[in-house]
Design a protein around this motif. Structure first.
Motif, PDB file in Angstrom:
ATOM      1  N   PHE A 164      27.681 -41.984  68.562  1.00 39.34           N
ATOM      2  CA  PHE A 164      27.100 -41.634  69.858  1.00 39.34           C
ATOM      3  C   PHE A 164      26.784 -40.154  69.881  1.00 39.34           C
ATOM      4  O   PHE A 164      27.610 -39.349  69.473  1.00 39.34           O
ATOM      5  N   PRO A 165      25.598 -39.810  70.328  1.00 39.71           N
ATOM      6  CA  PRO A 165      24.556 -40.723  70.764  1.00 39.71           C
ATOM      7  C   PRO A 165      23.808 -41.295  69.553  1.00 39.71           C
ATOM      8  O   PRO A 165      23.707 -40.624  68.532  1.00 39.71           O
ATOM      9  N   PRO A 166      23.289 -42.521  69.684  1.00 40.66           N
ATOM     10  CA  PRO A 166      22.446 -43.044  68.602  1.00 40.66           C
ATOM     11  C   PRO A 166      21.256 -42.113  68.376  1.00 40.66           C
ATOM     12  O   PRO A 166      20.702 -41.565  69.328  1.00 40.66           O
ATOM     13  N   VAL A 167      20.902 -41.943  67.112  1.00 42.07           N
ATOM     14  CA  VAL A 167      19.837 -41.020  66.741  1.00 42.07           C
ATOM     15  C   VAL A 167      18.713 -41.789  66.070  1.00 42.07           C
ATOM     16  O   VAL A 167      18.948 -42.535  65.118  1.00 42.07           O
ATOM     17  N   ASP A 168      17.494 -41.600  66.572  1.00 45.36           N
ATOM     18  CA  ASP A 168      16.298 -42.108  65.897  1.00 45.36           C
ATOM     19  C   ASP A 168      15.671 -40.938  65.162  1.00 45.36           C
ATOM     20  O   ASP A 168      15.387 -39.905  65.776  1.00 45.36           O
ATOM     21  N   VAL A 169      15.492 -41.082  63.859  1.00 45.97           N
ATOM     22  CA  VAL A 169      14.856 -40.023  63.083  1.00 45.97           C
ATOM     23  C   VAL A 169      13.344 -40.221  63.187  1.00 45.97           C
ATOM     24  O   VAL A 169      12.803 -41.213  62.712  1.00 45.97           O
ATOM     25  N   VAL A 170      12.678 -39.277  63.822  1.00 44.87           N
ATOM     26  CA  VAL A 170      11.232 -39.324  63.989  1.00 44.87           C
ATOM     27  C   VAL A 170      10.554 -38.755  62.750  1.00 44.87           C
ATOM     28  O   VAL A 170       9.545 -39.267  62.285  1.00 44.87           O
ATOM     29  N   ARG A 171      11.159 -37.691  62.205  1.00 45.06           N
ATOM     30  CA  ARG A 171      10.589 -37.034  61.026  1.00 45.06           C
ATOM     31  C   ARG A 171      11.724 -36.380  60.238  1.00 45.06           C
ATOM     32  O   ARG A 171      12.592 -35.736  60.816  1.00 45.06           O
ATOM     33  N   PHE A 172      11.704 -36.568  58.925  1.00 48.89           N
ATOM     34  CA  PHE A 172      12.670 -35.922  58.043  1.00 48.89           C
ATOM     35  C   PHE A 172      11.926 -35.520  56.785  1.00 48.89           C
ATOM     36  O   PHE A 172      11.655 -36.347  55.928  1.00 48.89           O
ATOM     37  N   ASP A 173      11.576 -34.231  56.686  1.00 52.02           N
ATOM     38  CA  ASP A 173      10.848 -33.750  55.510  1.00 52.02           C
ATOM     39  C   ASP A 173      11.775 -33.458  54.337  1.00 52.02           C
ATOM     40  O   ASP A 173      11.379 -33.574  53.192  1.00 52.02           O
ATOM     41  N   GLY A 174      12.995 -33.007  54.628  1.00 50.70           N
ATOM     42  CA  GLY A 174      13.930 -32.635  53.579  1.00 50.70           C
ATOM     43  C   GLY A 174      14.691 -31.387  53.956  1.00 50.70           C
ATOM     44  O   GLY A 174      14.808 -31.053  55.135  1.00 50.70           O
ATOM     45  N   CYS A 175      15.182 -30.684  52.951  1.00 51.02           N
ATOM     46  CA  CYS A 175      16.088 -29.546  53.160  1.00 51.02           C
ATOM     47  C   CYS A 175      15.551 -28.254  52.559  1.00 51.02           C
ATOM     48  O   CYS A 175      16.320 -27.335  52.247  1.00 51.02           O
ATOM     49  N   LEU A 176      14.264 -28.172  52.360  1.00 52.71           N
ATOM     50  CA  LEU A 176      13.658 -26.975  51.776  1.00 52.71           C
ATOM     51  C   LEU A 176      12.952 -26.147  52.851  1.00 52.71           C
ATOM     52  O   LEU A 176      12.532 -26.683  53.880  1.00 52.71           O
ATOM     53  N   THR A 177      12.805 -24.866  52.597  1.00 51.46           N
ATOM     54  CA  THR A 177      12.143 -23.973  53.546  1.00 51.46           C
ATOM     55  C   THR A 177      10.790 -24.549  53.944  1.00 51.46           C
ATOM     56  O   THR A 177       9.999 -24.951  53.096  1.00 51.46           O
ATOM     57  N   GLY A 178      10.553 -24.603  55.253  1.00 49.69           N
ATOM     58  CA  GLY A 178       9.302 -25.141  55.788  1.00 49.69           C
ATOM     59  C   GLY A 178       9.403 -26.599  56.213  1.00 49.69           C
ATOM     60  O   GLY A 178       8.530 -27.096  56.925  1.00 49.69           O
ATOM     61  N   ASP A 179      10.440 -27.294  55.779  1.00 51.74           N
ATOM     62  CA  ASP A 179      10.615 -28.691  56.181  1.00 51.74           C
ATOM     63  C   ASP A 179      10.992 -28.778  57.657  1.00 51.74           C
ATOM     64  O   ASP A 179      11.520 -27.822  58.240  1.00 51.74           O
ATOM     65  N   VAL A 180      10.717 -29.938  58.240  1.00 55.02           N
ATOM     66  CA  VAL A 180      10.984 -30.176  59.666  1.00 55.02           C
ATOM     67  C   VAL A 180      11.803 -31.457  59.808  1.00 55.02           C
ATOM     68  O   VAL A 180      11.573 -32.426  59.092  1.00 55.02           O
ATOM     69  N   VAL A 181      12.744 -31.419  60.737  1.00 56.58           N
ATOM     70  CA  VAL A 181      13.520 -32.602  61.096  1.00 56.58           C
ATOM     71  C   VAL A 181      13.371 -32.797  62.599  1.00 56.58           C
ATOM     72  O   VAL A 181      13.658 -31.890  63.377  1.00 56.58           O
ATOM     73  N   GLN A 182      12.872 -33.981  63.000  1.00 59.35           N
ATOM     74  CA  GLN A 182      12.716 -34.311  64.417  1.00 59.35           C
ATOM     75  C   GLN A 182      13.563 -35.536  64.724  1.00 59.35           C
ATOM     76  O   GLN A 182      13.478 -36.546  64.026  1.00 59.35           O
ATOM     77  N   LEU A 183      14.352 -35.407  65.787  1.00 63.73           N
ATOM     78  CA  LEU A 183      15.255 -36.478  66.190  1.00 63.73           C
ATOM     79  C   LEU A 183      15.023 -36.845  67.641  1.00 63.73           C
ATOM     80  O   LEU A 183      14.589 -36.012  68.443  1.00 63.73           O
ATOM     81  N   ARG A 184      15.354 -38.076  67.968  1.00 61.00           N
ATOM     82  CA  ARG A 184      15.388 -38.529  69.357  1.00 61.00           C
ATOM     83  C   ARG A 184      16.811 -39.034  69.611  1.00 61.00           C
ATOM     84  O   ARG A 184      17.255 -39.994  68.983  1.00 61.00           O
ATOM     85  N   LEU A 185      17.521 -38.353  70.507  1.00 61.90           N
ATOM     86  CA  LEU A 185      18.887 -38.723  70.853  1.00 61.90           C
ATOM     87  C   LEU A 185      18.835 -39.688  72.025  1.00 61.90           C
ATOM     88  O   LEU A 185      18.203 -39.401  73.041  1.00 61.90           O
ATOM     89  N   ASN A 186      19.526 -40.803  71.888  1.00 60.98           N
ATOM     90  CA  ASN A 186      19.500 -41.841  72.919  1.00 60.98           C
ATOM     91  C   ASN A 186      20.834 -41.846  73.672  1.00 60.98           C
ATOM     92  O   ASN A 186      21.841 -42.336  73.165  1.00 60.98           O
TER      93      ASN A 186
END
Length: 149
Positions: A32-54
């Motif tokens: 909790f909270p459940p997480v929907d991963v909208v975008r996961f580019d990775g762990c390198l400089t310039g990557d983006v991670v987008q989440l939706r917390l429910n």
């Protein structure tokens, strides 16, 4: 507020680094909270991670950018900086450190700095945030091996 959690695992740094991927990210998400991963580019400089917390009655968006990633002889690290945060956070900086251990294993360090809009809520949210990241410790050990005692 500052949270610093360290987990010792058996696998060497390079293997642990190779395991820092979407599958691990999904496993590390607390119930909790459940997480929907909208975008996961990775762990390198310039990557983006987008989440939706429910949160059941409402949802919150969370976007972090990987603003730094370095590899040295002693460690591999990357930094995710929150750019779009849930209403209860005003600042997020998470340095993920993989430190080479003399035993041949790795120390995984979650070094987190966060702020809420109000100092009082910093203190109220601290135990919740600490638990969210302490939840990761047995998962890291299960995936990367418990250290030999």
């Amino acid at each position: 507020m500052h949270i610093l959690l360290t987990t010792q695992v058996r696998q060497p740094v390079d293997q642990v680094w190779a395991g820092f991927n979407r599958t691990l990210f999904d496993r590390l998400s607390p119930p909790f909270p459940p997480v929907d991963v909208v975008r996961f580019d990775g762990c390198l400089t310039g990557d983006v991670v987008q989440l939706r917390l429910n949160f059941l009655v409402f949802r919150q968006e969370w976007t972090s950018h990987i603003v730094d990633q370095q590899t040295t002889a002693d460690e591999i690290y990357f930094v995710d900086q929150g750019t779009k945060l849930p209403f209860f956070l005003a600042y997020w900086h998470h340095r993920h450190r993989l430190l080479r251990d003399s035993s041949g294993g790795t120390r995984i360090v979650d070094d987190i700095t966060f702020r809420t809009p109000y100092r009082l809520t910093d203190y109220l949210l601290y135990p919740v945030m600490w638990l969210q990241f302490a939840y990761r410790k047995p998962i890291y050990r299960r995936i990367f091996g418990s250290p030999v005692k």
